[in-house]
Scaffold this motif. Structure first.
Motif, PDB file in Angstrom:
ATOM      1  N   LEU A  22     -23.124  40.352 -48.085  1.00 41.59           N
ATOM      2  CA  LEU A  22     -23.380  38.348 -48.236  1.00 41.59           C
ATOM      3  C   LEU A  22     -24.009  39.094 -47.420  1.00 41.59           C
ATOM      4  CD1 LEU A  22     -22.282  36.038 -48.600  1.00 41.59           C
ATOM      5  CD2 LEU A  22     -21.945  35.293 -45.899  1.00 41.59           C
ATOM      6  N   VAL A  23     -24.559  39.517 -46.504  1.00 41.76           N
ATOM      7  CA  VAL A  23     -25.848  39.607 -45.652  1.00 41.76           C
ATOM      8  C   VAL A  23     -26.501  39.792 -46.396  1.00 41.76           C
ATOM      9  CG1 VAL A  23     -27.088  39.142 -43.714  1.00 41.76           C
ATOM     10  CG2 VAL A  23     -24.626  39.158 -43.205  1.00 41.76           C
ATOM     11  N   ALA A  24     -26.938  40.846 -47.075  1.00 45.01           N
ATOM     12  CA  ALA A  24     -27.500  41.331 -47.978  1.00 45.01           C
ATOM     13  C   ALA A  24     -27.665  40.128 -48.739  1.00 45.01           C
ATOM     14  CB  ALA A  24     -26.709  43.114 -48.330  1.00 45.01           C
ATOM     15  N   TRP A  25     -27.061  40.062 -49.748  1.00 46.07           N
ATOM     16  CA  TRP A  25     -27.798  39.308 -50.694  1.00 46.07           C
ATOM     17  C   TRP A  25     -28.002  38.360 -50.392  1.00 46.07           C
ATOM     18  CZ3 TRP A  25     -28.219  42.093 -54.873  1.00 46.07           C
ATOM     19  CH2 TRP A  25     -27.778  43.105 -54.334  1.00 46.07           C
ATOM     20  N   VAL A  26     -27.824  37.189 -48.752  1.00 45.09           N
ATOM     21  CA  VAL A  26     -28.458  36.373 -48.854  1.00 45.09           C
ATOM     22  C   VAL A  26     -29.294  36.642 -48.315  1.00 45.09           C
ATOM     23  CG1 VAL A  26     -28.628  34.724 -46.534  1.00 45.09           C
ATOM     24  CG2 VAL A  26     -26.492  34.649 -47.826  1.00 45.09           C
ATOM     25  N   GLN A  27     -30.146  37.981 -47.533  1.00 45.46           N
ATOM     26  CA  GLN A  27     -31.622  38.212 -47.084  1.00 45.46           C
ATOM     27  C   GLN A  27     -32.527  37.682 -48.490  1.00 45.46           C
ATOM     28  OE1 GLN A  27     -33.081  39.727 -44.028  1.00 45.46           O
ATOM     29  NE2 GLN A  27     -34.505  40.983 -45.297  1.00 45.46           N
ATOM     30  N   VAL A  28     -31.500  38.624 -49.893  1.00 46.64           N
ATOM     31  CA  VAL A  28     -32.868  39.100 -50.637  1.00 46.64           C
ATOM     32  C   VAL A  28     -33.095  37.837 -51.467  1.00 46.64           C
ATOM     33  CG1 VAL A  28     -32.155  39.803 -53.468  1.00 46.64           C
ATOM     34  CG2 VAL A  28     -31.655  41.525 -51.342  1.00 46.64           C
ATOM     35  N   LEU A  29     -31.797  36.248 -51.557  1.00 46.90           N
ATOM     36  CA  LEU A  29     -32.188  35.404 -52.379  1.00 46.90           C
ATOM     37  C   LEU A  29     -33.009  34.556 -51.763  1.00 46.90           C
ATOM     38  CD1 LEU A  29     -28.043  34.500 -53.657  1.00 46.90           C
ATOM     39  CD2 LEU A  29     -30.625  35.435 -54.999  1.00 46.90           C
ATOM     40  N   ILE A  30     -32.913  34.143 -49.936  1.00 41.97           N
ATOM     41  CA  ILE A  30     -33.822  33.645 -48.937  1.00 41.97           C
ATOM     42  C   ILE A  30     -34.991  33.722 -49.136  1.00 41.97           C
ATOM     43  CG2 ILE A  30     -33.812  32.358 -46.690  1.00 41.97           C
ATOM     44  CD1 ILE A  30     -31.390  31.536 -49.325  1.00 41.97           C
ATOM     45  N   TYR A  31     -34.955  35.249 -48.243  1.00 34.65           N
ATOM     46  CA  TYR A  31     -35.932  35.698 -47.886  1.00 34.65           C
ATOM     47  C   TYR A  31     -36.887  36.520 -49.047  1.00 34.65           C
ATOM     48  CZ  TYR A  31     -34.999  35.290 -43.131  1.00 34.65           C
ATOM     49  OH  TYR A  31     -34.494  34.779 -41.701  1.00 34.65           O
ATOM     50  N   VAL A  32     -36.495  37.248 -49.657  1.00 37.53           N
ATOM     51  CA  VAL A  32     -37.475  37.824 -50.711  1.00 37.53           C
ATOM     52  C   VAL A  32     -37.722  37.078 -51.736  1.00 37.53           C
ATOM     53  CG1 VAL A  32     -37.156  39.692 -52.558  1.00 37.53           C
ATOM     54  CG2 VAL A  32     -36.406  40.768 -50.149  1.00 37.53           C
ATOM     55  N   GLY A  33     -36.567  35.830 -52.541  1.00 40.87           N
ATOM     56  CA  GLY A  33     -36.461  35.030 -53.276  1.00 40.87           C
ATOM     57  C   GLY A  33     -37.249  34.465 -53.100  1.00 40.87           C
ATOM     58  N   ALA A  34     -36.904  33.553 -52.079  1.00 41.15           N
ATOM     59  CA  ALA A  34     -38.276  32.455 -51.713  1.00 41.15           C
ATOM     60  C   ALA A  34     -39.187  32.174 -51.153  1.00 41.15           C
ATOM     61  CB  ALA A  34     -36.994  31.218 -51.294  1.00 41.15           C
ATOM     62  N   VAL A  35     -39.080  32.982 -50.151  1.00 42.85           N
ATOM     63  CA  VAL A  35     -40.024  33.032 -48.828  1.00 42.85           C
ATOM     64  C   VAL A  35     -41.015  33.636 -48.632  1.00 42.85           C
ATOM     65  CG1 VAL A  35     -40.509  33.682 -45.824  1.00 42.85           C
ATOM     66  CG2 VAL A  35     -38.401  32.881 -46.928  1.00 42.85           C
ATOM     67  N   VAL A  36     -40.950  34.930 -49.501  1.00 40.49           N
ATOM     68  CA  VAL A  36     -41.959  35.537 -49.742  1.00 40.49           C
ATOM     69  C   VAL A  36     -42.734  34.696 -51.126  1.00 40.49           C
ATOM     70  CG1 VAL A  36     -43.018  37.989 -50.861  1.00 40.49           C
ATOM     71  CG2 VAL A  36     -41.978  37.920 -48.919  1.00 40.49           C
ATOM     72  N   VAL A  37     -42.042  34.531 -52.124  1.00 43.59           N
ATOM     73  CA  VAL A  37     -42.963  33.698 -52.907  1.00 43.59           C
ATOM     74  C   VAL A  37     -43.571  31.650 -52.786  1.00 43.59           C
ATOM     75  CG1 VAL A  37     -42.121  32.087 -55.099  1.00 43.59           C
ATOM     76  CG2 VAL A  37     -40.898  34.241 -54.657  1.00 43.59           C
ATOM     77  N   LEU A  38     -43.313  31.344 -51.757  1.00 43.99           N
ATOM     78  CA  LEU A  38     -43.348  30.646 -51.093  1.00 43.99           C
ATOM     79  C   LEU A  38     -44.611  31.264 -50.231  1.00 43.99           C
ATOM     80  CD1 LEU A  38     -43.360  28.031 -50.221  1.00 43.99           C
ATOM     81  CD2 LEU A  38     -42.149  28.175 -48.004  1.00 43.99           C
ATOM     82  N   LEU A  39     -44.831  32.162 -49.820  1.00 47.82           N
ATOM     83  CA  LEU A  39     -45.614  32.513 -49.101  1.00 47.82           C
ATOM     84  C   LEU A  39     -47.149  32.799 -50.218  1.00 47.82           C
ATOM     85  CD1 LEU A  39     -46.970  34.295 -46.547  1.00 47.82           C
ATOM     86  CD2 LEU A  39     -46.342  36.105 -47.710  1.00 47.82           C
ATOM     87  N   LEU A  40     -46.677  33.564 -51.253  1.00 48.43           N
ATOM     88  CA  LEU A  40     -47.676  33.880 -52.433  1.00 48.43           C
ATOM     89  C   LEU A  40     -48.104  32.186 -53.394  1.00 48.43           C
ATOM     90  CD1 LEU A  40     -46.009  36.660 -53.917  1.00 48.43           C
ATOM     91  CD2 LEU A  40     -47.780  36.861 -52.235  1.00 48.43           C
ATOM     92  N   PHE A  41     -47.377  31.621 -53.123  1.00 46.67           N
ATOM     93  CA  PHE A  41     -47.690  30.114 -53.709  1.00 46.67           C
ATOM     94  C   PHE A  41     -49.110  30.227 -52.615  1.00 46.67           C
ATOM     95  CE2 PHE A  41     -44.189  30.197 -56.337  1.00 46.67           C
ATOM     96  CZ  PHE A  41     -45.137  29.908 -57.971  1.00 46.67           C
ATOM     97  N   ALA A  42     -48.733  29.736 -51.655  1.00 43.48           N
ATOM     98  CA  ALA A  42     -49.305  29.566 -50.139  1.00 43.48           C
ATOM     99  C   ALA A  42     -51.016  29.384 -49.944  1.00 43.48           C
ATOM    100  CB  ALA A  42     -48.805  29.263 -48.858  1.00 43.48           C
ATOM    101  N   VAL A  43     -50.872  31.630 -50.221  1.00 46.83           N
ATOM    102  CA  VAL A  43     -52.117  31.778 -50.756  1.00 46.83           C
ATOM    103  C   VAL A  43     -52.815  31.371 -51.509  1.00 46.83           C
ATOM    104  CG1 VAL A  43     -53.329  34.168 -51.591  1.00 46.83           C
ATOM    105  CG2 VAL A  43     -50.823  33.828 -49.497  1.00 46.83           C
TER     106      VAL A  43
END
Length: 178
Positions: free
Chosen positions: A53-74
């Protein structure tokens, strides 16, 4: 050493290597992509440790949302995408501090465990994890959400220079008409 130990060490090495590349690159977009690799390797570590569960939350939240947000912010702030010369600073102070911190943590770890075997608890379930998060950790969870909301509002304000600026005073010349 079991196969799980080897896989854990390999994924840890990938995560550390990608983390070094994140802070060592001069390209912002590449730093974001190296962050994806680092966070993906951490999710792999969670899978090896049977915390699915923690692994898939890591993928969904951090990889899927935060990094995309970071790239859009750039992209939205029109930050330089290529190498930036104004970020070129000597790296030896950071390497010295990082190396000293890593060495200190390694000494602390060896001193604390003395290479003894530690019995792992039973694998967690989603029910136990949810119970811990929403019973024992609800206040830090809410504080983190407010912090992320403030960071998002700050990013919007920084990306829009017209917000908060006072209008220019009228000059009296209405487009050349008299």
């Amino acid at each position: 050493m079991t196969g799980a130990d080897v896989l854990l060490l390999a994924l840890g090495a990938v995560a550390v290597g990608a983390g070094v590349l994140v802070v060592g690159t001069r390209h912002l977009v590449r730093a974001g992509l190296y962050l994806v690799v680092c966070l993906g390797a951490l999710a792999g570590d969670y899978l090896v440790l049977t915390a699915e569960l923690v692994a898939w939350v890591q993928v969904l939240i951090y990889v899927g949302a935060v990094v995309v947000l970071l790239l859009f912010a750039v992209m939205l702030t029109r930050a330089p995408i290529g190498a930036s010369d104004d970020l070129d600073r000597p790296g030896w102070p950071a390497a010295l501090i990082g190396g000293g911190s890593g060495l200190g943590l390694a000494v602390l770890l060896v001193d604390a465990f003395r290479w003894s075997r530690v019995e792992l608890p039973a694998a967690g379930t989603a029910e136990r994890l949810g119970e811990q998060v929403f019973r024992s950790w609800v206040l830090p969870f809410e504080v983190l959400s407010v912090l992320l909301l403030a960071a998002l509002v700050g990013a919007i304000v920084l990306s829009r220079p017209d917000i908060g600026r006072r209008p220019a005073p009228a000059t009296g010349d209405e487009g050349g008409r008299r």
